[in-house]
Design a protein around this motif. Structure first.
Motif, mmCIF file in Angstrom:
data_model
loop_
_atom_site.group_PDB
_atom_site.id
_atom_site.type_symbol
_atom_site.label_atom_id
_atom_site.label_comp_id
_atom_site.label_asym_id
_atom_site.label_seq_id
_atom_site.Cartn_x
_atom_site.Cartn_y
_atom_site.Cartn_z
ATOM 1 N N TRP A 454 0.557 -1.440 0.174
ATOM 2 C CA TRP A 454 0.347 0.023 0.062
ATOM 3 C C TRP A 454 0.896 1.080 0.197
ATOM 4 O O TRP A 454 2.153 1.681 0.729
ATOM 5 C CB TRP A 454 -0.895 -0.084 1.383
ATOM 6 C CG TRP A 454 -2.041 -1.088 0.962
ATOM 7 C CD1 TRP A 454 -2.714 -2.040 -0.046
ATOM 8 C CD2 TRP A 454 -2.992 -0.909 1.922
ATOM 9 N NE1 TRP A 454 -3.484 -2.737 0.822
ATOM 10 C CE2 TRP A 454 -4.041 -1.941 1.804
ATOM 11 C CE3 TRP A 454 -3.774 -0.319 3.192
ATOM 12 C CZ2 TRP A 454 -5.159 -2.379 2.343
ATOM 13 C CZ3 TRP A 454 -4.473 -0.510 3.812
ATOM 14 C CH2 TRP A 454 -5.182 -1.651 3.304
ATOM 15 N N ASP A 457 -1.277 6.470 1.426
ATOM 16 C CA ASP A 457 -2.972 6.716 1.154
ATOM 17 C C ASP A 457 -4.089 5.704 1.676
ATOM 18 O O ASP A 457 -5.043 5.925 1.406
ATOM 19 C CB ASP A 457 -3.379 7.341 -0.054
ATOM 20 C CG ASP A 457 -2.498 9.170 -0.296
ATOM 21 O OD1 ASP A 457 -2.543 9.439 0.682
ATOM 22 O OD2 ASP A 457 -2.318 9.178 -1.351
ATOM 23 N N GLY A 458 -2.633 4.295 1.491
ATOM 24 C CA GLY A 458 -3.191 2.881 1.989
ATOM 25 C C GLY A 458 -4.108 2.465 0.734
ATOM 26 O O GLY A 458 -5.199 1.662 1.550
ATOM 27 N N LYS A 459 -3.667 2.464 -0.533
ATOM 28 C CA LYS A 459 -3.791 1.794 -1.958
ATOM 29 C C LYS A 459 -3.181 0.773 -2.455
ATOM 30 O O LYS A 459 -1.628 1.357 -2.251
ATOM 31 C CB LYS A 459 -4.071 3.265 -2.376
ATOM 32 C CG LYS A 459 -5.152 4.686 -2.179
ATOM 33 C CD LYS A 459 -6.271 4.321 -2.110
ATOM 34 C CE LYS A 459 -7.421 5.171 -1.774
ATOM 35 N NZ LYS A 459 -9.627 4.851 -0.973
ATOM 36 N N VAL A 469 1.510 -4.687 3.863
ATOM 37 C CA VAL A 469 0.954 -5.111 4.798
ATOM 38 C C VAL A 469 0.232 -6.367 5.090
ATOM 39 O O VAL A 469 0.603 -6.866 3.800
ATOM 40 C CB VAL A 469 -0.596 -3.526 4.204
ATOM 41 C CG1 VAL A 469 0.427 -3.163 4.944
ATOM 42 C CG2 VAL A 469 -0.964 -4.054 2.380
ATOM 43 N N THR A 471 -3.681 -7.654 5.264
ATOM 44 C CA THR A 471 -5.421 -7.290 4.906
ATOM 45 C C THR A 471 -5.845 -7.818 5.799
ATOM 46 O O THR A 471 -7.397 -7.708 6.135
ATOM 47 C CB THR A 471 -6.427 -6.634 3.466
ATOM 48 O OG1 THR A 471 -5.819 -7.702 3.051
ATOM 49 C CG2 THR A 471 -5.006 -5.465 3.050
ATOM 50 N N ARG A 497 -1.244 2.621 11.924
ATOM 51 C CA ARG A 497 -0.780 3.037 10.247
ATOM 52 C C ARG A 497 -2.491 3.208 9.589
ATOM 53 O O ARG A 497 -2.203 3.739 9.312
ATOM 54 C CB ARG A 497 0.484 2.362 9.670
ATOM 55 C CG ARG A 497 0.778 3.346 8.458
ATOM 56 C CD ARG A 497 1.237 4.641 8.497
ATOM 57 N NE ARG A 497 2.220 5.034 7.300
ATOM 58 C CZ ARG A 497 2.558 5.035 6.916
ATOM 59 N NH1 ARG A 497 3.561 3.833 6.855
ATOM 60 N NH2 ARG A 497 2.586 5.276 5.006
ATOM 61 N N PHE A 498 -2.471 1.615 9.735
ATOM 62 C CA PHE A 498 -3.515 1.371 8.899
ATOM 63 C C PHE A 498 -4.866 0.890 9.949
ATOM 64 O O PHE A 498 -4.298 -0.436 10.367
ATOM 65 C CB PHE A 498 -3.812 0.144 7.545
ATOM 66 C CG PHE A 498 -2.200 1.374 6.817
ATOM 67 C CD1 PHE A 498 -2.700 2.182 6.299
ATOM 68 C CD2 PHE A 498 -1.411 0.717 6.312
ATOM 69 C CE1 PHE A 498 -1.918 3.495 5.189
ATOM 70 C CE2 PHE A 498 -0.215 1.147 5.348
ATOM 71 C CZ PHE A 498 -0.919 2.282 5.102
ATOM 72 N N CYS A 503 0.375 -3.258 9.174
ATOM 73 C CA CYS A 503 1.497 -2.933 8.729
ATOM 74 C C CYS A 503 2.565 -3.250 8.974
ATOM 75 O O CYS A 503 3.210 -3.227 10.342
ATOM 76 C CB CYS A 503 1.427 -2.099 8.673
ATOM 77 S SG CYS A 503 2.646 -0.190 8.472
#
Length: 652
Positions: A454, A457-459, A469, A471, A497-498, A503
């Motif tokens: 990612w 921006d978490g994309k 990451v 998920t 972080r997310f 992460c």
């Protein structure tokens, strides 16, 4: 290597005979669909995690009661629960074999050679199990060990696990503070240590260190000294409450092993973080999660079969020791080595592989690079015909390292660069024996591991660098950090972080082949020679010296590895001369370990810090590497960063 960078591909026969192929066919039956290749199988393994991990249990023939449910609260991370109704014992699954064939082969440099058959290993575990029980060891108690990578470490772990005790270990080259920073937090009831160890042909007596550590652990019921140098009894006499291990073991006769079946999430190991921001975090791993993850990786990704002979160069302080030990669950022989991989010369591990008909050769990227630079060509000097897999971890393997293996070590071999960590006692990304190997790339994500890359921006991104990451939850996530009752440290380590996403702190990149490249750590952990160490452990030693006012430590990318660089601000009137440099190095070597000793020590006039007074390692590291510092406004003295730019001392 072809124009696409492909270095190797498995033969049709190798693919057909791979356990991964058999597993894929069984998965297709259960899923009611076919899988065109590994990527489709992997997608199913994360879309239907309950179905996947149920199949792992069955395919790998786990001993225990599985229960009805495979996954509860699977969308919570942390918080998911795998096999909440199951009962198993980790040691039972590793000790299913018996007989006269080798279970463990041990080589301690050129000083010690030993073998234990499966029957002899079971007998040693039985005696240790009885001794621990007599000493009052019970479920949840901690057994701590400071040992070389030798048979007693494996047997001690198995005996502890058989009773439901928690095993924790480190290597004997740690200094007193390094050991106490770890074991002092977990209050062990048993401390197993050696009288010393061999390294580079030299004898290293650690009896004084053992005495100091034991004196600082009031929870101990007994200290047991394993004889390696031949001085265990002598060492034990000087340590209150200690005995040479052979003496309290002597009254016990080997008998049938007893295994306490416990919940899937029962704690098995405590491993330790690097200690970047203070004392190391104590990471607690479960018996069930560790077992399932390891047998999956061993049988499907590494292709380990019953009767294989598996080697990994590791110490008892690295998670690869725990990973190696689990190969017993696949019926493999463990080939243990302790000492320098370059004594008496760089061929010693290849000699071992040849002599013992090794099937799996596990090492570090640093070793491969050193062998390459030394001009070693075992393809011409050694018979490595039995070696099917070469694994590399600890730090990213350079493209030159990939090519070296195929040019100079073995041409038809599965080179598996693997990456994960202490945090998960396993791998996120690793080898796939049915897929090609491309230069510089790890082949893919592990089955059941929802790995992605990612951006900030978490994309999800492909073909550009980002954060590694995961998920979705997986069984080998830590069950907790020790002394973290509300889980704040645990959540802070991976999930800040997310939200609800692990992460990992690695900088990574997906490739066009579906492989992955790890570009290094994205946090401040140092990683020289592939061994994670923390800056705080260095500061703890340096700042004991009266000449040092303050210090800051970073890892500099250098010559395909990471070089530890220590910056020191000195007291008024003190200058950094050769004598002080030597004093600093000696303090770090004896107080922490040889691995913590910096490659460069540089005097600076100021150290940058945040407005709250924290030193800023990441900002200094960025300046040293010529990268922009993103958040200078957070610094109280941003002008200090200029002291670290374009330093001549760091260009050689």
């Amino acid at each position: 290597m072809d124009s696409s960078g492909k270095l190797w591909a498995p033969s049709a026969e190798a693919v057909e005979s791979a356990a991964l192929t058999a597993f894929s066919r069984e998965a297709a039956k259960r899923a009611g669909r076919s899988f065109a290749g590994y990527r489709e199988l992997h997608r199913w393994s994360i879309d239907d995690r309950a179905g996947f991990w149920n199949l792992i249990w069955d395919f790998c023939d786990i001993s225990g009661e599985r229960g009805e449910r495979a996954l509860v609260d699977g969308d919570r991370m942390p918080g998911a629960s795998f096999f909440p109704d199951a009962r198993l014992n980790f040691a039972e699954n590793l000790l299913r074999k018996s007989g006269p064939s080798d279970a463990i082969v041990f080589k301690g440099e050129d000083k010690v050679d030993r073998r234990l058959s499966w029957d002899e290993l079971r007998a040693l575990v039985s005696k240790l199990q009885q001794l621990f029980a007599e000493l009052g060891v019970k479920q949840g108690d901690r057994v701590a060990a400071m040992l070389p990578n030798m048979p007693e470490a494996i047997a001690g772990m198995l005996a502890a696990a058989s009773l439901g005790a928690i095993w924790s270990s480190c290597s004997p080259d740690f200094g007193v503070e390094g050991v106490f920073d770890r074991f002092g937090q977990i209050e062990p009831v048993i401390f197993i240590a050696c009288d010393g160890y061999w390294y580079n042909g030299k004898q290293n007596d650690v009896s004084a260190k053992v005495k100091d550590v034991a004196a600082r652990l009031p929870s101990l019921k007994r200290t047991l000294i394993v004889d390696y140098l031949g001085t265990a009894r002598q060492a034990a006499t000087a340590i209150p409450g200690a005995a040479a291990l052979e003496d309290p073991l002597a009254p016990f006769e080997a008998k049938e092993l007893a295994f306490e079946r416990l919940p899937f999430s029962h704690p098995l190991y405590i491993l330790f973080s690097s200690g970047t921001t203070g004392v190391p975090k104590c990471i607690v791993h479960s018996a069930g999660g560790t077992l399932l993850q390891h047998v999956k990786e061993h049988r499907l990704h590494a292709g380990i079969r019953d009767g294989d002979r598996v080697f990994y160069f590791t110490t008892c302080g690295w998670m690869m020791w725990n990973w190696l030990a689990s190969a017993l669950a696949s019926g493999a022989t463990l080939l243990l080595y302790d000492g320098s991989p370059f004594h008496p010369d760089g061929n010693v591990l290849f000699d071992y592989a040849d002599a013992e008909r090794m099937t799996h050769f596990g090492t570090s990227a640093k070793f491969i690079d050193a062998a390459r630079k030394a001009g070693l060509k075992p393809v011409e000097t050694h018979d490595l015909s039995t070696v099917r897999t070469i694994s590399s971890t600890g730090s990213p393997l350079s493209p030159e390292g990939f090519s070296y293996i195929y040019e100079s070590v073995k041409r038809d071999v599965h080179l598996a660069s693997i990456s994960g960590g202490t945090d998960i006692v396993s791998c996120f990304v690793l080898g796939v024996p049915t897929e090609p190997v491309y230069v510089g790339e790890i082949q893919g994500a592990g089955l059941g591991m929802a790995v992605d890359v990612w951006n900030d921006d978490g994309k999800p991104v492909v073909g550009e660098k980002g954060e590694l990451v995961c998920t979705k939850a997986f069984p080998s996530m830590p069950i907790a950090f020790w002394n973290d009752p509300e889980g704040r440290k645990y959540r802070g380590a991976y999930f800040e972080r997310f939200d609800n996403v692990w992460c990992h702190g690695d900088f990574a990149e997906w490739t066009e082949h579906g492989g992955i490249i790890i570009h290094g750590r994205s946090d401040a952990t140092l990683n020289p020679g592939g061994v994670r160490i923390g800056t705080a452990e260095i500061y703890n030693q340096v700042e004991k010296l009266p000449e040092i006012a303050e210090a800051l430590c970073i890892g500099q990318d250098w010559d395909g590895d990471v070089r530890v660089v220590l910056f020191v601000r000195l007291q008024p009137g003190v200058s950094l001369d050769a004598a002080l440099e030597q004093k600093i190095r000696t303090q770090i070597r004896t107080g922490a370990s040889p691995r913590h000793v910096p490659g460069r020590i540089i005097e600076v006039a100021d150290i940058p810090r945040t407005k709250s007074g924290k030193i800023t390692e990441l900002a200094v590291r960025d300046v040293v590497h010529g990268r922009a510092v993103k958040n200078k406004e957070a610094l109280a003295n941003p002008q200090a960063l200029e002291l670290y730019r374009d330093l001549a001392e760091l260009k050689s």
